[in-house]
Enzyme design. Structure first.
Site, PDB file in Angstrom:
ATOM      1  N   GLU A   1       0.821  -1.217   0.000  1.00 40.39           N
ATOM      2  CA  GLU A   1       0.000   0.000   0.000  1.00 40.39           C
ATOM      3  C   GLU A   1       0.856   1.270   0.000  1.00 40.39           C
ATOM      4  O   GLU A   1       0.387   2.347   0.350  1.00 40.39           O
ATOM      5  CB  GLU A   1      -0.949   0.026   1.210  1.00 40.39           C
ATOM      6  CG  GLU A   1      -1.864  -1.184   1.345  1.00 40.39           C
ATOM      7  CD  GLU A   1      -2.864  -1.371   0.198  1.00 40.39           C
ATOM      8  OE1 GLU A   1      -2.917  -0.513  -0.704  1.00 40.39           O
ATOM      9  OE2 GLU A   1      -3.573  -2.392   0.210  1.00 40.39           O
TER      10      GLU A   1
ATOM     11  N   HIS B   1      -2.596   1.835   8.568  1.00 38.54           N
ATOM     12  CA  HIS B   1      -3.696   1.050   8.002  1.00 38.54           C
ATOM     13  C   HIS B   1      -3.862  -0.227   8.813  1.00 38.54           C
ATOM     14  O   HIS B   1      -2.890  -0.963   9.014  1.00 38.54           O
ATOM     15  CB  HIS B   1      -3.392   0.711   6.542  1.00 38.54           C
ATOM     16  CG  HIS B   1      -4.284  -0.315   5.940  1.00 38.54           C
ATOM     17  ND1 HIS B   1      -5.667  -0.188   5.899  1.00 38.54           N
ATOM     18  CD2 HIS B   1      -4.014  -1.506   5.347  1.00 38.54           C
ATOM     19  CE1 HIS B   1      -6.182  -1.250   5.299  1.00 38.54           C
ATOM     20  NE2 HIS B   1      -5.215  -2.077   4.966  1.00 38.54           N
TER      21      HIS B   1
ATOM     22  N   GLU C   1     -16.963  11.225  23.371  1.00 37.78           N
ATOM     23  CA  GLU C   1     -15.661  11.761  22.976  1.00 37.78           C
ATOM     24  C   GLU C   1     -15.440  11.724  21.461  1.00 37.78           C
ATOM     25  O   GLU C   1     -14.569  12.422  20.959  1.00 37.78           O
ATOM     26  CB  GLU C   1     -14.527  11.007  23.677  1.00 37.78           C
ATOM     27  CG  GLU C   1     -14.381   9.584  23.218  1.00 37.78           C
ATOM     28  CD  GLU C   1     -13.000   8.981  23.557  1.00 37.78           C
ATOM     29  OE1 GLU C   1     -12.877   7.765  23.450  1.00 37.78           O
ATOM     30  OE2 GLU C   1     -12.081   9.743  23.891  1.00 37.78           O
TER      31      GLU C   1
ATOM     32  N   HIS D   1     -12.684  -4.021   4.047  1.00 40.61           N
ATOM     33  CA  HIS D   1     -11.222  -4.174   4.116  1.00 40.61           C
ATOM     34  C   HIS D   1     -10.616  -3.636   5.424  1.00 40.61           C
ATOM     35  O   HIS D   1      -9.938  -4.365   6.119  1.00 40.61           O
ATOM     36  CB  HIS D   1     -10.581  -3.485   2.893  1.00 40.61           C
ATOM     37  CG  HIS D   1      -9.099  -3.664   2.798  1.00 40.61           C
ATOM     38  ND1 HIS D   1      -8.442  -3.864   1.608  1.00 40.61           N
ATOM     39  CD2 HIS D   1      -8.134  -3.672   3.751  1.00 40.61           C
ATOM     40  CE1 HIS D   1      -7.151  -4.002   1.823  1.00 40.61           C
ATOM     41  NE2 HIS D   1      -6.933  -3.888   3.126  1.00 40.61           N
TER      42      HIS D   1
END
Ligand code: 2HA
Ligand code: ZN
Length: 272
Positions: A115, A139, A169, A210
């Site tokens: 990536e 990721h 929050e 994903h």
């Protein structure tokens, strides 16, 4: 100075190990990158040994001559703590932002994360927008966020609003909201461009079916953002108690495109 003794190296390794312990990095899932400061590069560059220049696959002129620490393609987060020199590398970007070369790590061979295009395009966008403040792109295959991409419409507004409602929050931690990219083949330029476009507005972007990308100034803030979003998603999954049908999923033709790009054989009888 030994690379292993620097604060950024220790922070990188600790974050990778934390992610592994969260259960977000099955097998070789997920990837992490950090943009080094000038003084960090100067303190360690005597231990560099430069490999061949390789194409990045995208052009990132704003990152010319920068150095990044990144996880290796096919490497397991589980091993980063015990074998960092085999699992991660430091790369240098060339003067045009078109090529990279490994200057440290991956001692048994290998390449930076598959990536890399998305990581570098995100770094480029964030460097520009934050005046160089943001240094981390992360990721992870966050279980509950992935589950939500089967039951919620893939819209920034809907994901953001639902997650904001899950913990007080949340709107404080990610006031700009989060983006959502529909299912795409990972690892290439198209998904990198789609993600980068959303990173101009948000600090976190979901990849449907994903995982999640998060960016931030340092390891604490970036890990904290990932953790906060994934925890909100876990609460939402508990609230929904999985009573919905899937609204969308990875389609047979998508699997066929994936098989082609990743050179694997997926028998047709599973795709009917
Ligand atoms: O294998 O997570 O997206 C690393 C990945 C690809
Ligand atoms: Zn992934």
């Amino acid at each position: 100075m030994r690379i292993e003794d620097t604060e950024f190296f220790k922070g990188f390794v600790r974050m990778a190990d934390d992610g592994w312990n969260m259960g977000w990095h099955e097998r070789n899932g997920g990837n992490l990158s950090y943009r080094l400061k000038k003084e960090e590069v100067e303190s360690i560059n005597s231990s560099f040994s430069c490999g061949e220049w390789e194409n990045i696959g995208v052009t990132v002129p704003l990152l010319a001559e920068e150095f990044f620490m990144v996880t290796g393609s096919g490497k397991f987060f589980r091993n980063v703590k015990d074998k960092p020199e085999d699992s991660v590398c430091i790369i240098e970007i060339d003067d045009k932002g078109e090529k990279y070369r490994i200057v440290w790590g991956l001692i048994n061979g290998g390449r930076p994360t598959s990536e890399l295009p998305t990581h570098l395009m995100n770094h480029q966008a964030k460097k520009r927008i934050t005046n160089g403040k943001y240094r981390v792109v992360y990721h992870a295959h966050t279980t509950n966020i992935i589950a939500l991409t089967y039951i919620l419409p893939l819209k920034d507004e809907i994901f953001t609003r639902h997650l904001w409602e899950m913990a007080t929050e949340c709107p404080v931690v990610f006031p700009d909201g989060i983006g959502v990219v529909e299912w795409m083949v990972p690892g290439g330029r198209d998904i990198a461009e789609a993600t980068e476009k959303l990173m101009e507005k948000y600090d976190a972007v979901v990849w449907a079916h994903h995982g999640l990308f998060a960016t931030g100034e340092d390891f604490d803030l970036t890990f904290g953002l990932m953790h906060t979003i994934e925890k909100a998603a876990e609460i939402l999954i508990k609230v929904f108690s999985t009573r919905f049908d899937k609204l969308q999923t990875i389609m047979p033709d998508d699997f066929r495109r994936l098989a082609k790009d990743f050179n694997v054989n997926l028998p047709e009888r599973f795709l009917q």
